[in-house]
Design a protein around this motif. Structure first.
Motif, PDB file in Angstrom:
ATOM      1  N   LYS A   2      20.168  68.902  31.891  1.00  0.00           N
ATOM      2  CA  LYS A   2      19.305  68.675  33.285  1.00  0.00           C
ATOM      3  C   LYS A   2      18.162  69.921  33.005  1.00  0.00           C
ATOM      4  N   PRO A   3      17.031  69.333  32.870  1.00  0.00           N
ATOM      5  CA  PRO A   3      15.855  70.348  32.918  1.00  0.00           C
ATOM      6  C   PRO A   3      15.681  71.112  34.274  1.00  0.00           C
ATOM      7  N   ALA A   4      15.996  70.366  35.396  1.00  0.00           N
ATOM      8  CA  ALA A   4      15.829  71.324  36.651  1.00  0.00           C
ATOM      9  C   ALA A   4      17.005  72.226  36.824  1.00  0.00           C
ATOM     10  N   ALA A   5      18.106  72.120  36.285  1.00  0.00           N
ATOM     11  CA  ALA A   5      19.088  73.077  36.191  1.00  0.00           C
ATOM     12  C   ALA A   5      18.694  74.253  35.396  1.00  0.00           C
ATOM     13  N   ILE A   6      18.055  74.084  34.294  1.00  0.00           N
ATOM     14  CA  ILE A   6      17.749  75.310  33.328  1.00  0.00           C
ATOM     15  C   ILE A   6      16.547  75.680  34.025  1.00  0.00           C
ATOM     16  N   LYS A   7      15.731  74.974  34.420  1.00  0.00           N
ATOM     17  CA  LYS A   7      14.512  75.873  35.374  1.00  0.00           C
ATOM     18  C   LYS A   7      15.111  76.804  36.417  1.00  0.00           C
ATOM     19  N   HIS A   8      16.094  76.353  37.157  1.00  0.00           N
ATOM     20  CA  HIS A   8      16.633  77.245  38.170  1.00  0.00           C
ATOM     21  C   HIS A   8      17.249  78.439  37.516  1.00  0.00           C
ATOM     22  N   LEU A   9      17.914  78.246  36.602  1.00  0.00           N
ATOM     23  CA  LEU A   9      18.710  79.584  35.908  1.00  0.00           C
ATOM     24  C   LEU A   9      17.396  80.635  35.383  1.00  0.00           C
ATOM     25  N   VAL A  10      16.470  79.867  34.759  1.00  0.00           N
ATOM     26  CA  VAL A  10      15.311  80.690  34.273  1.00  0.00           C
ATOM     27  C   VAL A  10      14.655  81.530  35.432  1.00  0.00           C
ATOM     28  N   GLU A  11      14.548  80.799  36.744  1.00  0.00           N
ATOM     29  CA  GLU A  11      14.088  81.274  37.940  1.00  0.00           C
ATOM     30  C   GLU A  11      14.647  82.534  38.537  1.00  0.00           C
ATOM     31  N   THR A  12      16.195  82.448  38.364  1.00  0.00           N
ATOM     32  CA  THR A  12      17.004  83.335  39.116  1.00  0.00           C
ATOM     33  C   THR A  12      17.925  84.140  38.609  1.00  0.00           C
ATOM     34  N   GLN A  13      17.906  84.206  37.148  1.00  0.00           N
ATOM     35  CA  GLN A  13      18.896  85.134  36.355  1.00  0.00           C
ATOM     36  C   GLN A  13      17.966  85.667  35.265  1.00  0.00           C
ATOM     37  N   SER A  14      18.440  87.020  35.105  1.00  0.00           N
ATOM     38  CA  SER A  14      17.944  87.897  33.946  1.00  0.00           C
ATOM     39  C   SER A  14      18.602  87.247  32.661  1.00  0.00           C
ATOM     40  N   LEU A  15      17.865  87.706  31.600  1.00  0.00           N
ATOM     41  CA  LEU A  15      18.324  87.547  30.068  1.00  0.00           C
ATOM     42  C   LEU A  15      19.640  88.118  29.959  1.00  0.00           C
ATOM     43  N   PRO A  16      19.977  89.454  30.513  1.00  0.00           N
ATOM     44  CA  PRO A  16      21.100  90.067  30.017  1.00  0.00           C
ATOM     45  C   PRO A  16      22.414  89.278  30.857  1.00  0.00           C
ATOM     46  N   GLY A  28      36.044  80.946  28.039  1.00  0.00           N
ATOM     47  CA  GLY A  28      36.595  80.163  29.030  1.00  0.00           C
ATOM     48  C   GLY A  28      36.747  80.788  30.394  1.00  0.00           C
ATOM     49  N   ALA A  29      35.905  81.876  30.749  1.00  0.00           N
ATOM     50  CA  ALA A  29      35.966  82.582  31.851  1.00  0.00           C
ATOM     51  C   ALA A  29      34.789  82.035  32.984  1.00  0.00           C
ATOM     52  N   SER A  30      34.776  82.638  33.997  1.00  0.00           N
ATOM     53  CA  SER A  30      33.912  82.249  35.126  1.00  0.00           C
ATOM     54  C   SER A  30      32.506  83.020  34.681  1.00  0.00           C
ATOM     55  N   PRO A  31      31.181  82.422  34.550  1.00  0.00           N
ATOM     56  CA  PRO A  31      30.017  83.072  34.363  1.00  0.00           C
ATOM     57  C   PRO A  31      29.633  83.985  35.352  1.00  0.00           C
ATOM     58  N   GLY A  32      29.964  84.241  36.161  1.00  0.00           N
ATOM     59  CA  GLY A  32      29.857  85.247  37.325  1.00  0.00           C
ATOM     60  C   GLY A  32      28.809  84.761  38.345  1.00  0.00           C
ATOM     61  N   PHE A  33      28.202  83.541  38.130  1.00  0.00           N
ATOM     62  CA  PHE A  33      27.254  82.949  38.980  1.00  0.00           C
ATOM     63  C   PHE A  33      27.172  81.442  38.758  1.00  0.00           C
ATOM     64  N   PRO A  34      26.614  80.433  39.880  1.00  0.00           N
ATOM     65  CA  PRO A  34      27.184  79.189  39.891  1.00  0.00           C
ATOM     66  C   PRO A  34      26.133  78.823  38.696  1.00  0.00           C
ATOM     67  N   ILE A  35      26.642  77.754  37.816  1.00  0.00           N
ATOM     68  CA  ILE A  35      25.683  77.042  37.040  1.00  0.00           C
ATOM     69  C   ILE A  35      25.939  75.386  36.994  1.00  0.00           C
ATOM     70  N   SER A  36      24.967  74.776  37.440  1.00  0.00           N
ATOM     71  CA  SER A  36      25.249  73.327  37.687  1.00  0.00           C
ATOM     72  C   SER A  36      25.646  72.765  36.356  1.00  0.00           C
ATOM     73  N   GLY A  37      26.391  71.596  36.276  1.00  0.00           N
ATOM     74  CA  GLY A  37      27.013  70.916  35.353  1.00  0.00           C
ATOM     75  C   GLY A  37      28.255  70.256  35.390  1.00  0.00           C
ATOM     76  N   ASP A  38      28.373  68.997  34.782  1.00  0.00           N
ATOM     77  CA  ASP A  38      29.628  68.418  34.964  1.00  0.00           C
ATOM     78  C   ASP A  38      30.648  68.920  34.207  1.00  0.00           C
ATOM     79  N   SER A  39      30.412  69.652  33.155  1.00  0.00           N
ATOM     80  CA  SER A  39      31.717  70.512  32.546  1.00  0.00           C
ATOM     81  C   SER A  39      31.230  71.741  31.931  1.00  0.00           C
ATOM     82  N   ALA A  40      32.188  72.479  31.469  1.00  0.00           N
ATOM     83  CA  ALA A  40      31.790  73.764  30.722  1.00  0.00           C
ATOM     84  C   ALA A  40      30.694  73.618  29.704  1.00  0.00           C
ATOM     85  N   GLY A  41      30.838  72.622  28.954  1.00  0.00           N
ATOM     86  CA  GLY A  41      30.014  72.342  27.941  1.00  0.00           C
ATOM     87  C   GLY A  41      28.369  72.268  28.167  1.00  0.00           C
ATOM     88  N   GLU A  42      28.359  71.399  29.229  1.00  0.00           N
ATOM     89  CA  GLU A  42      26.883  71.134  29.930  1.00  0.00           C
ATOM     90  C   GLU A  42      26.690  72.506  30.511  1.00  0.00           C
TER      91      GLU A  42
END
Length: 80
Positions: A2-16, A28-42
């Protein structure tokens, strides 16, 4: 992907943080911040895309739109 989810991450997260989230998702751990997607793969797809785009923007002093075009062109080439 989902391009909107990608754009949100670019706007709100740093590269590290994106790289750390990638590693967390691969373990298989938590990424530390919310990431939209229906599965871990997405979610991983969104993180990888955002990381590429943000890295491209920083390295090439490019806009989000230009970096997104490069990313999605690479995706299209890889699946054709």
């Amino acid at each position: 992907m989902k391009p909107a989810a990608i754009k949100h991450l670019v706007e709100t997260q740093s590269l590290p943080r994106l790289l750390a989230a990638e590693q967390a998702l691969l373990r298989g751990a938590s990424p530390g911040f919310p990431i939209s997607g229906d599965s871990a793969g997405e979610q991983l797809t969104h993180v990888l895309a955002a990381g590429f785009i943000l890295g491209y923007m920083q390295k090439n002093e490019a806009s989000f739109a230009a970096a997104s075009r490069v990313f999605f062109q690479r995706v299209r080439e890889s699946i054709s």
